[in-house]
Motif scaffolding. Structure first.
Motif, short mmCIF file in Angstrom:
data_model
loop_
_atom_site.label_atom_id
_atom_site.label_comp_id
_atom_site.label_asym_id
_atom_site.label_seq_id
_atom_site.Cartn_x
_atom_site.Cartn_y
_atom_site.Cartn_z
N ALA A 70 -9.11 -1.36 16.30
CA ALA A 70 -10.29 -2.30 16.82
C ALA A 70 -11.77 -0.83 16.65
N GLU A 71 -12.78 -1.02 15.59
CA GLU A 71 -14.23 -0.63 16.09
C GLU A 71 -14.75 -1.44 16.57
N VAL A 72 -15.70 -1.07 17.79
CA VAL A 72 -16.51 -2.67 18.24
C VAL A 72 -17.76 -1.36 18.74
N ALA A 73 -18.84 -2.28 17.75
CA ALA A 73 -20.50 -1.70 18.20
C ALA A 73 -20.85 -2.21 19.58
N ILE A 74 -21.61 -2.20 20.69
CA ILE A 74 -21.70 -2.55 21.95
C ILE A 74 -23.25 -1.96 22.13
N ALA A 75 -23.81 -2.84 22.51
CA ALA A 75 -25.22 -2.29 23.06
C ALA A 75 -25.40 -2.71 24.93
N VAL A 76 -25.54 -1.29 25.50
CA VAL A 76 -26.06 -1.52 26.91
C VAL A 76 -27.40 -1.49 26.89
N THR A 77 -28.24 -1.44 28.35
CA THR A 77 -29.29 -0.86 28.57
C THR A 77 -29.52 0.71 28.23
N ASP A 78 -30.91 0.67 27.91
CA ASP A 78 -31.79 1.72 27.44
C ASP A 78 -32.05 2.90 29.15
N ASP A 79 -31.20 1.92 29.69
CA ASP A 79 -31.58 3.18 31.48
C ASP A 79 -30.06 4.22 31.79
N LEU A 80 -29.67 3.16 31.83
CA LEU A 80 -28.25 4.20 31.97
C LEU A 80 -27.59 5.28 31.11
N SER A 81 -27.22 6.21 32.06
CA SER A 81 -27.06 7.60 31.55
C SER A 81 -25.63 7.47 30.66
N VAL A 82 -25.42 9.10 30.34
CA VAL A 82 -24.75 8.82 29.44
C VAL A 82 -22.94 8.84 29.61
N VAL A 83 -22.73 9.28 31.43
CA VAL A 83 -21.55 8.44 32.36
C VAL A 83 -21.80 6.82 32.32
N ALA A 84 -22.63 6.34 32.45
CA ALA A 84 -22.80 5.27 32.80
C ALA A 84 -21.80 4.47 32.41
N ALA A 85 -22.83 4.88 30.69
CA ALA A 85 -22.51 4.11 29.76
C ALA A 85 -21.46 3.91 28.53
N HIS A 86 -20.62 5.43 28.93
CA HIS A 86 -19.25 5.72 28.75
C HIS A 86 -18.39 4.88 29.60
N ASP A 87 -18.77 4.93 30.57
CA ASP A 87 -17.86 3.66 32.05
C ASP A 87 -17.75 2.40 31.48
N VAL A 88 -19.07 1.84 30.86
CA VAL A 88 -18.83 0.42 29.78
C VAL A 88 -18.00 0.10 28.92
N ALA A 89 -18.20 1.51 27.68
CA ALA A 89 -17.40 1.21 26.75
C ALA A 89 -15.74 1.41 27.60
N GLY A 90 -15.29 2.30 28.11
CA GLY A 90 -13.76 2.08 28.73
C GLY A 90 -13.55 0.99 28.95
N ARG A 91 -14.78 -0.16 30.03
CA ARG A 91 -13.75 -0.69 30.30
C ARG A 91 -14.24 -1.78 29.29
N ALA A 92 -14.58 -1.86 28.77
CA ALA A 92 -14.65 -2.82 27.08
C ALA A 92 -12.94 -2.17 26.58
N HIS A 93 -13.35 -1.00 26.49
CA HIS A 93 -11.58 -0.95 25.79
C HIS A 93 -10.31 -1.39 26.36
N HIS A 94 -10.37 -1.06 28.18
CA HIS A 94 -9.25 -1.36 28.85
C HIS A 94 -9.28 -3.22 28.49
N ASP A 95 -10.04 -3.65 28.45
CA ASP A 95 -10.18 -5.32 28.50
C ASP A 95 -9.58 -5.74 27.13
N LEU A 96 -10.01 -4.55 25.91
CA LEU A 96 -9.43 -5.57 24.89
C LEU A 96 -7.92 -4.82 24.53
N LEU A 97 -7.89 -4.10 25.04
CA LEU A 97 -6.24 -3.60 25.20
C LEU A 97 -4.83 -4.71 25.95
N HIS A 98 -5.90 -5.29 27.36
CA HIS A 98 -5.54 -5.95 28.04
C HIS A 98 -5.34 -7.89 27.20
N ALA A 99 -6.40 -7.70 26.68
CA ALA A 99 -6.55 -9.14 25.79
C ALA A 99 -6.00 -9.20 24.31
#
Length: 133
Positions: A70-99
């Motif tokens: 899968a290739e998924v484009a997501i949007a996050v709030t613009d006040d997140l750091s790169v690390v925080a945005a990466h964590d959001v992407a990681g959670r989404a990736h992890h949720d997808l792998l399980h679901a």
């Protein structure tokens, strides 16, 4: 009953042709990267519910052998750091792998989303415009 064998042979031949046609259709759809639209909707739903995801902009799914990618484009709030945005992407990736059954990999693209609705990809838009005839 003399016609029994030919009738049975025709019935078996018809059954084989129907199975072959369905298998050929499935193979053709796989070759054309077709996936069930319900699966695309499920990926959108799972990604949208991942913590920190504000919007799902695009989803592409394709078969690679017997596995999904899968290739998924997501949007996050613009006040997140790169690390925080990466964590959001990681959670989404992890949720997808399980679901999603048979999903083996996912590329998650993260874009910022601000209140003004800024298009953060405007500089690339001309590369994706449809040519006019």
């Amino acid at each position: 009953f003399e016609q029994g064998d030919p009738i049975a042979a025709l019935a078996i031949t018809a059954a084989i042709i129907l199975v072959l046609a369905e298998a050929a259709r499935d193979i053709y759809l796989r070759l054309m990267d077709a996936v069930d639209p319900a699966l695309v909707s499920e990926v959108e739903r799972v990604a949208a519910h991942a913590e920190g995801v504000r919007r799902v902009d695009a989803v592409t799914i394709r078969w690679i052998g017997h596995r999904l990618h899968a290739e998924v484009a997501i949007a996050v709030t613009d006040d997140l750091s790169v690390v925080a945005a990466h964590d959001v992407a990681g959670r989404a990736h992890h949720d997808l792998l399980h679901a999603i059954d048979r999903l083996r990999s996912a590329h998650i693209h993260v874009s910022p989303m601000d209140e003004a609705g800024t298009d953060f990809h405007a500089a690339l838009a001309h590369h994706f415009d449809e040519p006019t005839d």
